[in-house]
Design an enzyme around this catalytic site. Structure first.
Site, PDB file in Angstrom:
ATOM      1  N   HIS A  61       0.806  -1.214   0.000  1.00 21.29           N
ATOM      2  CA  HIS A  61       0.000   0.000   0.000  1.00 21.29           C
ATOM      3  C   HIS A  61       0.844   1.272   0.000  1.00 21.29           C
ATOM      4  CE1 HIS A  61      -2.856  -2.796   2.390  1.00 21.29           C
ATOM      5  NE2 HIS A  61      -3.025  -2.961   1.100  1.00 21.29           N
ATOM      6  N   LYS A  70       6.024   5.702   7.562  1.00 20.96           N
ATOM      7  CA  LYS A  70       5.572   4.797   8.615  1.00 20.96           C
ATOM      8  C   LYS A  70       6.755   4.285   9.418  1.00 20.96           C
ATOM      9  CE  LYS A  70       1.700   3.230   5.800  1.00 20.96           C
ATOM     10  NZ  LYS A  70       1.149   2.117   5.005  1.00 20.96           N
ATOM     11  N   TYR A 130       2.099   0.668  14.061  1.00 20.78           N
ATOM     12  CA  TYR A 130       2.882   1.638  13.308  1.00 20.78           C
ATOM     13  C   TYR A 130       2.358   3.055  13.472  1.00 20.78           C
ATOM     14  CZ  TYR A 130      -0.687   0.618   9.673  1.00 20.78           C
ATOM     15  OH  TYR A 130      -1.845   0.414   8.980  1.00 20.78           O
ATOM     16  N   ASP A 169      -6.099  -6.096  -2.171  1.00 23.71           N
ATOM     17  CA  ASP A 169      -4.717  -6.461  -2.471  1.00 23.71           C
ATOM     18  C   ASP A 169      -4.614  -7.411  -3.666  1.00 23.71           C
ATOM     19  OD1 ASP A 169      -3.980  -4.804  -0.426  1.00 23.71           O
ATOM     20  OD2 ASP A 169      -3.620  -6.411   1.011  1.00 23.71           O
TER      21      ASP A 169
END
Length: 182
Positions: A61, A70, A130, A169
């Protein structure tokens, strides 16, 4: 905090100092000043936490708008974490870095803005946390196909079996058809 370079200079592995004894351990997982001194200057605005089972792959992503950096880590279990450089102007454009993150090794990975990101669960379950530098924006999100041959990520698939993917996905784009950062 120990900073380890990867094959892509902007992606960093961060090993926190861990202090343990018979009672358990203590570690500092985030320190703004140390991060700015050793990695880069960033402000995080959102924290996320997911739990997944063995064989699940989440990714790859990225957001073109509301671009997210991130800082990722695993608090239970183990994953193989991957970042792919989607910055067209970068010397490492189209290259990837993969690292095992686990509750045991306590490593963190800094995935800067401009990278597609994903992970594959290698333990029975894994909890993944995260920090993000911008807010999630589903209308700006893109997915790179996890097994695109141009990128050639070497996923450590359990027993060689295909990973379990979300519908989103499964519809990831091939690298040559993807949108890139400048």
């Amino acid at each position: 905090m120990k900073i380890i370079d990867t094959e892509i200079p902007d992606v960093k592995i961060i090993e926190p100092a861990v202090f343990g004894d018979e009672r358990g351990f203590f570690m500092e997982t985030w320190n703004q000043q140390k991060f700015e001194e050793n990695v880069c200057r960033r402000q995080f605005v959102q924290d996320n936490h997911s739990k997944s089972s063995k064989g699940i792959l989440r990714g790859m992503h990225y957001q073109i708008n509301n671009t997210q950096g991130k800082l990722v880590r695993v608090v239970s279990g183990e994953v193989f974490d991957v970042a792919v450089d989607m910055r067209k102007s970068s010397a490492t454009f189209g290259q990837w870095v993969g690292v095992y993150l686990s509750a045991e090794n306590k490593k963190q990975l800094w995935v800067p803005e401009g990278f597609a990101h994903g992970f594959y669960v290698t333990s029975e379950t894994a909890e993944f946390v995260y920090k993000c530098t911008d807010y999630y924006n589903p209308s700006a999100e893109h997915s790179l196909l996890w097994n695109d041959s141009h990128v050639g990520i070497k996923w450590p698939l359990v027993k060689g079996e295909q990973p379990l993917l979300s519908e989103k996905d499964k519809k990831g784009k091939h690298f040559n058809d993807a949108e890139f950062f400048k």
